[in-house]
Design an enzyme around this catalytic site. Structure first.
Site, short mmCIF file in Angstrom:
data_model
loop_
_atom_site.label_atom_id
_atom_site.label_comp_id
_atom_site.label_asym_id
_atom_site.label_seq_id
_atom_site.Cartn_x
_atom_site.Cartn_y
_atom_site.Cartn_z
N HIS A 395 -3.28 -7.63 -4.71
CA HIS A 395 -2.24 -8.16 -5.60
C HIS A 395 -1.05 -7.22 -5.72
O HIS A 395 0.01 -7.61 -6.21
CB HIS A 395 -2.83 -8.44 -6.99
CG HIS A 395 -2.33 -9.71 -7.60
ND1 HIS A 395 -1.09 -10.25 -7.33
CD2 HIS A 395 -2.92 -10.57 -8.48
CE1 HIS A 395 -0.93 -11.37 -8.02
NE2 HIS A 395 -2.03 -11.59 -8.72
N ASP A 399 1.47 -11.93 -3.62
CA ASP A 399 1.56 -12.74 -4.83
C ASP A 399 0.56 -13.88 -4.78
O ASP A 399 0.21 -14.39 -3.69
CB ASP A 399 2.97 -13.31 -5.00
CG ASP A 399 4.01 -12.22 -5.23
OD1 ASP A 399 3.64 -11.16 -5.79
OD2 ASP A 399 5.18 -12.43 -4.86
#
Length: 423
Positions: A395, A399
Site C-alpha cells: 500500500h 493504491d
C-alpha cells in the site's frame, strides 16, 4: 600422510560470509573426490561444497547454523602425501560426535551439477543408535516414519552419510521389526516425546524474509471471484489437440499470460520498491516468480521474460523450474530477479488466502482452488467453474483502486480467454 585443508570458498557476488547449513560427513568418515561434504547458505541459495580429494575427515571447522567468513577453514582431511596444511590453517577441532540438523537442506548448484553423492550401500535395514543420536532424514521421511510407528534410530540408512530414505523404511517394515521395536505402533498409545528443530539454512532465510516483508511493507489484500469455465474448456481443448506433441497445459501459463497483458495497462504492479532509497523502479520485462513448495520450504523460481513466451513455452519453463526447485538444483539466478509473483496451492488452494509479498516486489497474485457452483447467468441457474484470486499489494506504492482494477483486468482476460491473444 598429510592434511588437506578446505577453506570456505568465495561464492561470488561480493559475499563475505555464509551460513554453514549442514554437514554430510563427520570426523572419522572416509570421503572420495567430488563427494559433497557440506551445504552452505548464501542470501539467495544453497550451495554444495564438494571434496577435491580422497581421504579421512579429521576436523570440522564449524557447527550447523554458524556464520563463517569466506576463506576460513571449513574442514580438514587426512590424505596420502604432503597435503596443503599451513600452520595458520589449523582449526579448533569439534567433538567427533555431533548432532545433525533435523532436516537436510537440498543444495542449489551454482555453476555446474555436483557429482553424485557417494556412500557405501548399507547391508540390512536395522541399526542400533544411541538414544540421543538423531539420524539424518528428510522431513517427508520423518513424517512417514511417524505415521508408520517406526523409530528412525532403529533404521539403517542407505543414503549419503547414512541418511534414512523411504526405501529404508520399506525394508525395515518388510523384515517385520517395527511392531516389536516401536510402542508408537499402537494408534492410541500415549506420547510424551519432544523434538527440537534448529531454524537454520533455507528455513532461516524463509523466516527472515517473511518477517522482513510483513514488517516493512504495508500489506493489503484484495479477493475477486472469477468464472474459469471458458478458459478450462479452452485448456482441455488445447490439451486434447496438442498435448501429445507440445505437452499438457495447466492453468498457470494462462495466468502468466493474463498477468503479462494486464501489466501493459497497470505497469505500476510490475515494479520493485527500494524503501531505503525511496525509489520505485518499474520494469518493462515481466519476470514472474512462481512460488513452489519443496522439501526445504517455499522457493520462488523465476520465469524470465514471460512477455515473450507462448503458452507452451511458459508451461515448459514453469515445469522445468518447479522440478529444479523441488530437487534442489535451481541456481541462484533462477531463484532471483522476479518482478511480480504468482502463488498457488493447487487443489489445496482453499477459498481465500492472504499471500505475503516477495519484497522488493509490490504485488503478488494468489490462486485458490477451482470449484463447481450454481451461478445465475442471464437469468438462468447454471453450473460454472469458479475460482478466487487472493492477491496482496504494498500500500506504500499501490493504491487500492489500482489494485482492484488490475485484478478486474485479469478477471476479464480469464473469463474471455480469446482476449489473451488479441493484440
Amino acid at each position: 600422510m598429510g592434511t588437506h585443508v578446505i577453506k570456505m570458498p568465495d561464492i561470488g557476488e561480493g559475499i563475505a560470509e555464509v551460513e554453514l547449513s549442514q554437514w554430510h560427513v563427520k570426523v572419522g568418515d572416509l570421503v572420495v573426490e567430488d563427494q559433497v561434504l557440506a551445504d552452505v547458505m548464501t542470501d539467495k541459495a544453497m550451495v554444495d561444497i564438494p571434496s577435491p580429494v580422497h581421504g579421512k575427515v579429521i576436523a570440522l571447522g564449524g557447527q550447523p547454523g554458524e556464520v563463517m567468513a569466506v576463506g576460513s577453514v571449513l574442514i580438514s582431511i587426512e590424505v596420502e602425501g604432503a597435503g596443503n596444511l599451513k600452520e595458520s590453517d589449523k582449526p579448533a577441532p569439534l567433538a567427533a560426535k555431533e548432532t545433525p540438523v533435523a532436516a537436510k537442506v537440498e543444495a542449489v548448484v551454482e555453476s555446474k551439477p555436483a557429482a553424485p553423492r557417494t556412500a557405501p550401500v548399507c547391508q540390512g535395514p536395522m541399526v542400533a543408535r544411541e538414544a540421543d543420536e538423531r539420524p539424518l532424514a528428510s522431513p517427508a521421511v520423518r513424517k512417514h516414519a511417524l505415521d508408520l510407528g517406526i523409530q528412525l534410530r532403529l533404521v539403517r540408512g542407505s543414503g549419503p552419510a547414512g541418511r534414512v530414505l523411504h526405501e529404508d523404511l520399506d525394508a525395515y517394515l518388510a523384515q517385520g521389526q517395527s511392531n516389536a521395536s516401536s510402542p508408537a505402533a499402537t494408534a492410541y498409545a500415549q506420547r510424551n516425546d519432544e523434538e527440537q528443530i534448529q531454524v537454520i539454512g533455507m528455513r532461516r532465510k524463509i523466516a527472515q524474509r517473511m518477517q522482513d516483508a510483513t514488517q516493512r511493507a504495508a500489506h493489503f489484500s484484495y479477493v475477486e471471484e472469477i468464472d474459469v469455465t471458458a478458459i478450462e474448456e479452452l485448456r482441455a481443448h488445447l490439451n486434447e489437440k496438442h498435448g501429445a506433441s507440445r505437452g499438457k497445459l495447466t492453468l498457470l501459463p494462462f495466468l502468466v499470460r493474463a498477468l503479462v497483458v494486464a501489466l501493459r495497462e497497470f505497469p505500476q504492479m510490475n515494479a520493485r520498491y527500494d524503501d531505503e532509497a525511496q525509489v520505485i523502479t518499474r520494469l518493462g520485462a515481466v519476470h514472474v516468480g512462481v512460488a513452489t513448495q519443496s522439501d526445504v520450504g517455499l522457493m520462488v523460481p523465476v520465469v524470465r521474460h514471460a512477455e515473450a513466451r507462448s503458452l507452451w513455452d511458459s508451461a515448459a519453463e514453469i515445469s522445468r523450474l518447479a522440478n529444479a526447485a523441488r530437487n534442489g538444483k535451481a541456481s541462484r539466478d533462477e531463484l532471483s530477479g522476479s518482478t511480480i509473483t504468482l502463488t498457488s496451492l493447487g487443489a489445496l488452494g482453499g477459498i481465500v488466502s492472504t499471500p505475503v509479498l516477495n519484497l522488493p516486489e509490490v504485488a503478488i497474485v494468489g490462486v485458490n482452488k477451482i470449484v463447481e457452483r450454481p451461478m445465475v447467468v442471464k437469468g438462468q441457474v447454471v453450473i460454472r467453474k469458479m475460482m478466487n484470486l487472493s492477491s496482496s499489494f504494498d500500500h506504500r506504492v499501490v493504491d487500492g483502486m489500482d489494485a482492484a482494477l488490475f485484478i478486474q483486468a485479469i478477471r476479464g482476460l480469464i473469463e474471455q480467454p480469446a482476449t489473451l491473444f488479441v493484440e
